[in-house]
Motif scaffolding. Sequence first.
Motif, PDB file in Angstrom:
ATOM      1  N   TRP A 113       0.853  -1.058  -0.118  1.00  0.00           N
ATOM      2  CA  TRP A 113      -0.229   0.085  -0.126  1.00  0.00           C
ATOM      3  C   TRP A 113       1.076   1.597  -0.042  1.00  0.00           C
ATOM      4  O   TRP A 113       1.137   2.224  -0.230  1.00  0.00           O
ATOM      5  CB  TRP A 113      -1.012  -0.049   1.680  1.00  0.00           C
ATOM      6  CG  TRP A 113      -1.802   0.767   1.306  1.00  0.00           C
ATOM      7  CD1 TRP A 113      -1.344   2.403   2.218  1.00  0.00           C
ATOM      8  CD2 TRP A 113      -2.976   1.246   1.143  1.00  0.00           C
ATOM      9  NE1 TRP A 113      -2.558   3.134   1.768  1.00  0.00           N
ATOM     10  CE2 TRP A 113      -3.708   2.420   1.226  1.00  0.00           C
ATOM     11  CE3 TRP A 113      -3.557   0.594  -0.331  1.00  0.00           C
ATOM     12  CZ2 TRP A 113      -5.174   2.919   0.621  1.00  0.00           C
ATOM     13  CZ3 TRP A 113      -5.231   0.893  -0.299  1.00  0.00           C
ATOM     14  CH2 TRP A 113      -5.469   2.076  -0.310  1.00  0.00           C
ATOM     15  N   ARG A 137      -1.519   3.047  -2.896  1.00  0.00           N
ATOM     16  CA  ARG A 137      -2.565   3.964  -2.155  1.00  0.00           C
ATOM     17  C   ARG A 137      -2.368   5.102  -2.882  1.00  0.00           C
ATOM     18  O   ARG A 137      -3.812   5.270  -3.729  1.00  0.00           O
ATOM     19  CB  ARG A 137      -1.814   4.944  -1.147  1.00  0.00           C
ATOM     20  CG  ARG A 137      -2.392   6.185  -0.438  1.00  0.00           C
ATOM     21  CD  ARG A 137      -2.070   6.681   0.243  1.00  0.00           C
ATOM     22  NE  ARG A 137      -1.930   6.360   1.794  1.00  0.00           N
ATOM     23  CZ  ARG A 137      -0.353   5.564   2.053  1.00  0.00           C
ATOM     24  NH1 ARG A 137       0.790   6.064   1.098  1.00  0.00           N
ATOM     25  NH2 ARG A 137       0.059   5.146   3.204  1.00  0.00           N
ATOM     26  N   ARG A 197      -0.523  -6.723   1.841  1.00  0.00           N
ATOM     27  CA  ARG A 197      -0.938  -6.890   3.808  1.00  0.00           C
ATOM     28  C   ARG A 197      -0.595  -5.605   4.160  1.00  0.00           C
ATOM     29  O   ARG A 197      -1.418  -6.018   5.689  1.00  0.00           O
ATOM     30  CB  ARG A 197       0.468  -7.630   3.355  1.00  0.00           C
ATOM     31  CG  ARG A 197       0.275  -9.221   2.950  1.00  0.00           C
ATOM     32  CD  ARG A 197       1.832  -9.750   3.824  1.00  0.00           C
ATOM     33  NE  ARG A 197       1.939 -11.161   3.685  1.00  0.00           N
ATOM     34  CZ  ARG A 197       1.041 -12.572   3.467  1.00  0.00           C
ATOM     35  NH1 ARG A 197       0.696 -12.220   5.211  1.00  0.00           N
ATOM     36  NH2 ARG A 197       1.892 -13.755   3.110  1.00  0.00           N
ATOM     37  N   ASP A 198      -0.562  -4.691   3.247  1.00  0.00           N
ATOM     38  CA  ASP A 198      -0.442  -3.780   4.505  1.00  0.00           C
ATOM     39  C   ASP A 198      -1.263  -2.373   4.439  1.00  0.00           C
ATOM     40  O   ASP A 198      -1.458  -1.278   4.803  1.00  0.00           O
ATOM     41  CB  ASP A 198       0.909  -3.052   4.503  1.00  0.00           C
ATOM     42  CG  ASP A 198       1.327  -2.178   3.221  1.00  0.00           C
ATOM     43  OD1 ASP A 198       0.721  -2.879   2.177  1.00  0.00           O
ATOM     44  OD2 ASP A 198       1.957  -1.569   2.655  1.00  0.00           O
ATOM     45  N   PRO A 201      -5.133  -0.465   5.231  1.00  0.00           N
ATOM     46  CA  PRO A 201      -6.433   0.067   5.282  1.00  0.00           C
ATOM     47  C   PRO A 201      -7.777  -1.441   5.294  1.00  0.00           C
ATOM     48  O   PRO A 201      -8.305  -1.636   4.330  1.00  0.00           O
ATOM     49  CB  PRO A 201      -6.979   1.811   5.125  1.00  0.00           C
ATOM     50  CG  PRO A 201      -6.552   1.445   3.606  1.00  0.00           C
ATOM     51  CD  PRO A 201      -5.063   0.495   3.207  1.00  0.00           C
ATOM     52  N   ALA A 202      -8.308  -1.120   6.659  1.00  0.00           N
ATOM     53  CA  ALA A 202      -9.625  -1.966   6.724  1.00  0.00           C
ATOM     54  C   ALA A 202     -10.484  -1.368   6.210  1.00  0.00           C
ATOM     55  O   ALA A 202     -10.791  -2.344   5.041  1.00  0.00           O
ATOM     56  CB  ALA A 202     -10.009  -1.998   8.149  1.00  0.00           C
ATOM     57  N   ASP A 203     -10.564   0.092   5.781  1.00  0.00           N
ATOM     58  CA  ASP A 203     -11.360   0.302   4.374  1.00  0.00           C
ATOM     59  C   ASP A 203     -10.395   0.911   3.369  1.00  0.00           C
ATOM     60  O   ASP A 203     -10.358   1.874   3.131  1.00  0.00           O
ATOM     61  CB  ASP A 203     -12.312   1.387   4.706  1.00  0.00           C
ATOM     62  CG  ASP A 203     -13.105   2.077   4.129  1.00  0.00           C
ATOM     63  OD1 ASP A 203     -13.644   1.287   3.555  1.00  0.00           O
ATOM     64  OD2 ASP A 203     -13.725   2.808   4.799  1.00  0.00           O
ATOM     65  N   PRO A 204     -10.611   0.397   2.547  1.00  0.00           N
ATOM     66  CA  PRO A 204      -9.685   1.157   1.682  1.00  0.00           C
ATOM     67  C   PRO A 204     -10.427   2.020   0.479  1.00  0.00           C
ATOM     68  O   PRO A 204      -9.280   2.535  -0.791  1.00  0.00           O
ATOM     69  CB  PRO A 204      -8.981  -0.184   0.451  1.00  0.00           C
ATOM     70  CG  PRO A 204      -9.914  -0.746   0.902  1.00  0.00           C
ATOM     71  CD  PRO A 204     -10.129  -1.147   2.139  1.00  0.00           C
ATOM     72  N   ARG A 231     -10.650  -4.835  -2.822  1.00  0.00           N
ATOM     73  CA  ARG A 231     -11.327  -5.433  -2.661  1.00  0.00           C
ATOM     74  C   ARG A 231      -9.718  -5.834  -1.878  1.00  0.00           C
ATOM     75  O   ARG A 231      -8.281  -6.420  -2.916  1.00  0.00           O
ATOM     76  CB  ARG A 231     -11.932  -6.837  -3.659  1.00  0.00           C
ATOM     77  CG  ARG A 231     -12.115  -8.747  -2.769  1.00  0.00           C
ATOM     78  CD  ARG A 231     -11.661  -9.623  -3.175  1.00  0.00           C
ATOM     79  NE  ARG A 231     -12.273  -9.932  -2.838  1.00  0.00           N
ATOM     80  CZ  ARG A 231     -12.453 -11.924  -2.874  1.00  0.00           C
ATOM     81  NH1 ARG A 231     -12.209 -11.676  -4.989  1.00  0.00           N
ATOM     82  NH2 ARG A 231     -12.351 -12.817  -2.927  1.00  0.00           N
ATOM     83  N   ILE A 232      -9.613  -6.679  -0.770  1.00  0.00           N
ATOM     84  CA  ILE A 232      -7.867  -6.882  -0.394  1.00  0.00           C
ATOM     85  C   ILE A 232      -8.047  -8.404  -0.370  1.00  0.00           C
ATOM     86  O   ILE A 232      -8.750  -8.783   0.796  1.00  0.00           O
ATOM     87  CB  ILE A 232      -7.674  -6.183   0.873  1.00  0.00           C
ATOM     88  CG1 ILE A 232      -8.111  -4.555   0.449  1.00  0.00           C
ATOM     89  CG2 ILE A 232      -6.342  -6.782   1.671  1.00  0.00           C
ATOM     90  CD1 ILE A 232      -7.035  -3.579  -0.486  1.00  0.00           C
ATOM     91  N   GLY A 254      -4.883  -9.831   0.762  1.00  0.00           N
ATOM     92  CA  GLY A 254      -3.959 -10.517   1.668  1.00  0.00           C
ATOM     93  C   GLY A 254      -3.124 -10.978   0.941  1.00  0.00           C
ATOM     94  O   GLY A 254      -2.597 -10.547   0.113  1.00  0.00           O
TER      95      GLY A 254
END
Length: 348
Positions: free
Chosen positions: A193, A200, A224-225, A227-230, A235-236, A238
């Motif tokens: 990220w 980002r 892996r890095d 934020p919880a709400d990108p 869709r993350i 991981g």
Amino acid sequence: MTAEPGRPLRIAVISYYLPSGSKIGVGYQVHELATELARRGHQVDVFSECPPVDGAIYGHRRIELSGRMRTFRFALELRKVDFSSYDVLHAHGDDYWLWKRRVPRHIRTIHGSCFEEAIHIKGLGEKLRMLALGFSEVLASFMADETVVVSPRTRRWTPWVRRVIPNGVDDRRFHPEPSLRAPVPTVLFVGTWGNRKRGRDLAEAFERHVLPAVPDARLEMVCRDAPADPGAGIRILGGLSDAELVEAYQRAWVFCLPSDYEGFGIPYAEAMASGVPVVATPNIGARYVTDDARAGVLVPLDLLGPALRDLLTDDASRRRLTAAGLERAREFSLARIVDEYERLYTAE
């Protein structure tokens, strides 16, 4: 005396990184090369600070360290290792103190340039560390019998190194699978990220430029890095297993990695081998892997969003780039790359 061509070799591989302990691309490439060499009947042992990779078919010798400055201390620890039973020492880093001949053939691969990375990395401490590692790369290039770089532009910092052997991609795993293609326009990112991978920035460009024009578009991030709400439509994923990563490429319509620096950029080659068009910023690695945009789209960061929007809505351009990417990816076939190294191992 060099080993005889055609017979199995005893090969010691040096790499601080392996996928078991690091997400650095060098470690993944070392794992792929060691695996293919072992498949061909060579005895391969990887000397690493990282633990063994689950299911690896090659040998592993761990040099376990703790505390600070581990990459530099790893190099010092290598001086204590007896490599005399091997035919070849193939270093992917950290061999700059091995100036005494220890094996019949000592090969060094330089994966990009720490000097180049020092230009882009943030923080004075990290810049100084990269500069120190850059000087170690220069020293290592004189220690080895033969030094290679993974892309021609890497030679900017070591112009006396003439040989180029790119990184390899296993096209038995990374290949197109049309039946898995996502039903909605999907962009794939593999990286971090923050820092030089610039996940980002990609997420912001996707929200600003892609979603308004393509409301059902999705950005999948192997990251892996994050934020919880990108953000919307993102869709993350991981960390993924090898099989899951292959499927992520096969789902994608477009691949994007907007790094400010890549010495090579293995994900670009993986995407092209998987039949996925590549969009990137014009870093050293992306320029080489895409053959200076003949097999991909290279744009500055501020034009990333419009480029993704245009490609997702242009079927003909995606088909053209898919064909060009598959053709270019043949240059990076893992089998072809290992053929080149085998010839180098036994050269007079």
